[in-house]
Design a protein around this motif. Structure first.
Motif, PDB file in Angstrom:
ATOM      1  N   CYS A 157       0.828  -1.201   0.000  1.00  0.00           N
ATOM      2  CA  CYS A 157       0.000   0.000   0.000  1.00  0.00           C
ATOM      3  C   CYS A 157       0.868   1.258   0.000  1.00  0.00           C
ATOM      4  O   CYS A 157       2.025   1.239   0.419  1.00  0.00           O
ATOM      5  CB  CYS A 157      -0.945   0.018   1.203  1.00  0.00           C
ATOM      6  N   THR A 161       0.861   2.771   4.853  1.00  0.00           N
ATOM      7  CA  THR A 161       0.372   1.692   5.710  1.00  0.00           C
ATOM      8  C   THR A 161      -0.610   2.202   6.763  1.00  0.00           C
ATOM      9  O   THR A 161      -1.578   1.511   7.094  1.00  0.00           O
ATOM     10  CB  THR A 161       1.540   0.975   6.407  1.00  0.00           C
ATOM     11  N   THR A 185      -3.974   2.846   5.007  1.00  0.00           N
ATOM     12  CA  THR A 185      -4.637   1.590   4.635  1.00  0.00           C
ATOM     13  C   THR A 185      -5.113   0.830   5.865  1.00  0.00           C
ATOM     14  O   THR A 185      -6.199   0.228   5.841  1.00  0.00           O
ATOM     15  CB  THR A 185      -3.675   0.724   3.797  1.00  0.00           C
ATOM     16  N   GLN A 186      -4.356   0.864   6.942  1.00  0.00           N
ATOM     17  CA  GLN A 186      -4.798   0.184   8.161  1.00  0.00           C
ATOM     18  C   GLN A 186      -6.094   0.800   8.675  1.00  0.00           C
ATOM     19  O   GLN A 186      -7.011   0.085   9.092  1.00  0.00           O
ATOM     20  CB  GLN A 186      -3.704   0.283   9.226  1.00  0.00           C
ATOM     21  N   LEU A 193       1.323  -5.724   6.160  1.00  0.00           N
ATOM     22  CA  LEU A 193       1.219  -4.545   5.311  1.00  0.00           C
ATOM     23  C   LEU A 193       2.614  -4.094   4.905  1.00  0.00           C
ATOM     24  O   LEU A 193       3.525  -4.013   5.739  1.00  0.00           O
ATOM     25  CB  LEU A 193       0.502  -3.414   6.043  1.00  0.00           C
ATOM     26  N   ALA A 232       4.786  -1.109   2.802  1.00  0.00           N
ATOM     27  CA  ALA A 232       4.750   0.218   2.191  1.00  0.00           C
ATOM     28  C   ALA A 232       5.351   0.160   0.793  1.00  0.00           C
ATOM     29  O   ALA A 232       6.478  -0.316   0.601  1.00  0.00           O
ATOM     30  CB  ALA A 232       5.520   1.215   3.053  1.00  0.00           C
TER      31      ALA A 232
END
Length: 307
Positions: free
Chosen positions: A55, A58, A61-62, A77, A79
């Motif tokens: 992503c 991170t 997105t989290q 995840l 980066a």
């Protein structure tokens, strides 16, 4: 997570779980550009299923995953953004070669168009591995669909995606001069802190129609169309007009008057007696001139009469 997204996760499982999701594949997943409800059921299922999620940010997105009720440990995840895409792509390749399902998401919208992801996809394809698109939200197609910029089919149909223009004024002006010769619709992207500078530069296009779409899918969404020479004044008319991310569409170039004087003469005669759309349609039928260009010319005629 709201109750509505809890039910969406169940719906995603019911709708998408029976499909095949091969291992060792990269899933390029479109995410919302503002409204969290603009997520597909298949995207929700793949984000749950993925062994790793690469992503752009991170933390962002989290937070997005948690809003949907999807819990992924931080180590799953990775980066991958414009500054490390080449290096991080190698880590993704290693995980794919180990048989993982890896999803890639940018901060918003469809990855690898203007956001990062194109180099990752190229690396995965070069390695002979599979990339699978999960379509969804896109500011490009969203703005285009409500702009009316390609309303009539002609030899100038379609559009050109130019993305972000250079930030330096001389380079930006040169780019605009090149785009001025493009007869098709041209789609640009711009950030709020540079939108006024872009509008001022676009003034060189004069009467060419330009649609500004900002804050798409969000509470203060706004789509408005003006002559290029009037954009800067409109933006400066209220502080909120310069807020949010922008999609900027240059409408197709109007019919040059010296190339089709007969069509303009017919159009002017019909506009004096008929509504604009009817006059444009009849002029196109009579002269075979493209409707979208005639419509732009009709708007110019109407504005000049009001001045």
């Amino acid at each position: 997570m709201s109750a509505s997204f809890a039910s969406a996760l169940h719906a995603a499982r019911d709708a998408a779980a029976a499909q095949h999701y091969p291992q060792g594949a990269l899933y390029v997943v479109a995410t919302p550009i503002g409204n969290l409800a603009d997520i597909s059921l298949r995207a929700l299922h793949v984000l749950q299923l993925a062994d790793s999620i690469a992503c752009e940010d991170t933390r962002h997105t989290q937070a997005l995953l948690r809003a949907y009720g999807i819990d992924k440990p931080g180590e799953r995840l990775l980066a991958l953004h414009q500054h490390n895409e080449v290096e991080a792509a190698q880590t993704v390749l290693q995980r794919l070669q180990a048989g993982q399902r890896v999803a890639y998401v940018s901060d918003a919208g469809t990855p690898a168009v203007s956001d990062p992801g194109a180099r990752l996809v190229a690396a995965v394809q070069a390695a002979g591995l599979r990339c699978m698109p999960l379509p969804g939200a896109s500011s490009v197609t969203s703005a285009l669909s409500v702009s009316g910029a390609i309303a009539h089919a002609s030899e100038n149909q379609g559009f050109v995606f130019a993305g972000f223009l250079p930030s330096r004024s001389a380079e930006r002006n040169s780019a605009i001069q090149r785009l001025a010769a493009e007869p098709r619709c041209v789609l640009l992207l711009e950030a709020p802190h540079r939108i006024l500078e872009l509008a001022q530069a676009l003034a060189m296009l004069g009467e060419r129609r330009v649609t500004l779409a900002r804050e798409l899918t969000k509470q203060f969404e706004e789509v408005t169309t003006h002559a290029a020479q009037d954009l800067a004044a409109w933006l400066q008319g209220a502080p909120q007009r310069s807020k949010g991310e922008f999609v900027v569409l240059l409408h197709p170039a109007p019919v040059p008057q010296d190339d089709d004087a007969a069509a303009e003469r017919v159009l002017r005669l019909l506009l004096a007696e008929l509504p604009t759309k009817t006059a444009v349609k009849l002029t196109a039928d009579i002269t075979n001139a493209p409707r979208n260009a005639l419509y732009e010319l009709a708007l110019q005629i109407k504005r000049s009469e009001q001045d």
